[in-house]
Structures are given as C-alpha cells and as structure tokens.
Design an enzyme around this catalytic site. Structure first.
Site, PDB file in Angstrom:
ATOM      1  N   HIS A 165      -4.856   5.134  -2.455  1.00 47.52           N
ATOM      2  CA  HIS A 165      -6.055   5.945  -2.617  1.00 47.52           C
ATOM      3  C   HIS A 165      -5.663   7.302  -3.191  1.00 47.52           C
ATOM      4  O   HIS A 165      -4.606   7.835  -2.845  1.00 47.52           O
ATOM      5  CB  HIS A 165      -6.778   6.137  -1.279  1.00 47.52           C
ATOM      6  CG  HIS A 165      -7.482   4.913  -0.817  1.00 47.52           C
ATOM      7  ND1 HIS A 165      -6.873   3.964  -0.032  1.00 47.52           N
ATOM      8  CD2 HIS A 165      -8.741   4.467  -1.045  1.00 47.52           C
ATOM      9  CE1 HIS A 165      -7.739   2.991   0.205  1.00 47.52           C
ATOM     10  NE2 HIS A 165      -8.879   3.268  -0.392  1.00 47.52           N
TER      11      HIS A 165
ATOM     12  N   TYR B 126       0.835  -1.200   0.000  1.00 52.75           N
ATOM     13  CA  TYR B 126       0.000   0.000   0.000  1.00 52.75           C
ATOM     14  C   TYR B 126       0.868   1.249   0.000  1.00 52.75           C
ATOM     15  O   TYR B 126       1.694   1.432   0.902  1.00 52.75           O
ATOM     16  CB  TYR B 126      -0.945   0.008   1.213  1.00 52.75           C
ATOM     17  CG  TYR B 126      -1.887   1.170   1.175  1.00 52.75           C
ATOM     18  CD1 TYR B 126      -2.994   1.154   0.324  1.00 52.75           C
ATOM     19  CD2 TYR B 126      -1.662   2.305   1.939  1.00 52.75           C
ATOM     20  CE1 TYR B 126      -3.858   2.244   0.265  1.00 52.75           C
ATOM     21  CE2 TYR B 126      -2.519   3.392   1.877  1.00 52.75           C
ATOM     22  CZ  TYR B 126      -3.613   3.349   1.035  1.00 52.75           C
ATOM     23  OH  TYR B 126      -4.450   4.421   0.955  1.00 52.75           O
TER      24      TYR B 126
END
Length: 163
Positions: free
Chosen positions: A119, A75
């Site tokens: 994101h 991530y």
C-alpha cells in the site's frame, strides 16, 4: 524528475532482536506514522533475512525492507531509505532482493505466492512512480481510510503478478 546519482554498493544484513531498534529509528525518520511494538516483534520472530533486511553502506544502516507472506501474496510492509541516500538505487536494490528471493524460493516455501503487493499513501507519487516504472507494478484500487494517523487517510494498493 531529479537526476539519478551513482548507485551505491550496499550490503544486506538481517534484522534481529539485537538490532531491531535501528529499524525503529529508521522507520521513525522515513515514515509519518509510528509502527507498533508488535510490528517489530513480528519482524524479528520471522527470522527471514530474505524478506526482512537492512541495507548497509560503510557499516551504517541507510535503509531497510520488511515483507511477509500473507495468503497467496508477498506483502511489502515497509521500504525506507534515509533521505541522503535516495536516488542511489538503494530502494531498488532492496526491492530487487525481495524479487530475487521469490525467484529462488518459488518452487518451495513460496510456491503458493501469486503476487507481490503493498500500500502507498495517495499523495506519495514518487513511490507510485518508483514501483510502477522500475518494477512493473500496477496501481490498483484506492483503499479508503487505510492509514489511521495520516491525512488524507487513503492509500492505493500496488501489485504485480508473479509467474
């Protein structure tokens, strides 16, 4: 789309307790949100220069990437490049370094990792284009209310399956 300038030859350096305040300053300039003290403590505690690093040019910090392993995913928490150095392949070089680190470690410490993800704020079309066109990420679902102090508070999940 603005024309790309000549790529910079950057050097990487680790993020440590001695220089983490440079990361805080970079993030303050690059992002509309403030990261918590715990974010910076966690980056330092990981002691993983393969996933958390500065980009230096001429001895000065001009960018940084911070990533972590969560579940079966790599991530990307942050990728920031000072505005004056954007369009010079700094961000691309930082992301490529994360992908290279995965390739070098996919049979050992990253054996369980199946994808890389991050994101992106819904209004950040430049970032979405960057990840999709340069690195083959896919734009996933819209995550409602992902960001706390940004309007609108929504983000998209971008991801790329890794082999």
């Amino acid at each position: 789309m603005p024309q790309e300038k000549e790529p910079l030859k950057i050097e990487f350096g680790g993020i440590t307790a001695n220089n983490v305040e440079m990361l805080r300053k970079l993030n303050t300039v690059c992002f509309p949100i403030a990261y918590s003290d715990n974010f910076y403590k966690d980056v330092v505690a990981r002691k993983n220069e393969g996933l958390n690093k500065f980009a230096y040019f001429g001895g000065f910090v001009i960018g940084a990437v911070c990533a972590r392993v969560e579940d079966k995913r790599l991530y990307i928490m942050t990728l920031g490049v000072l505005a004056a150095y954007r369009g010079r392949q700094v961000g691309a070089t930082l992301i490529q370094s994360i992908l290279d680190y995965y390739e070098e470690n996919k049979n050992v410490e990253l054996a369980e990792v199946e994808e890389i993800a991050l994101h992106v704020h819904v209004s950040n079309q430049d970032a979405i284009r960057f990840y999709v066109s340069k690195f083959g990420f896919e734009q996933g679902e819209k995550v409602e209310n992902y960001y706390r102090r940004v309007e609108p508070p929504h983000g998209y999940l971008l991801f790329k399956k890794l082999s």
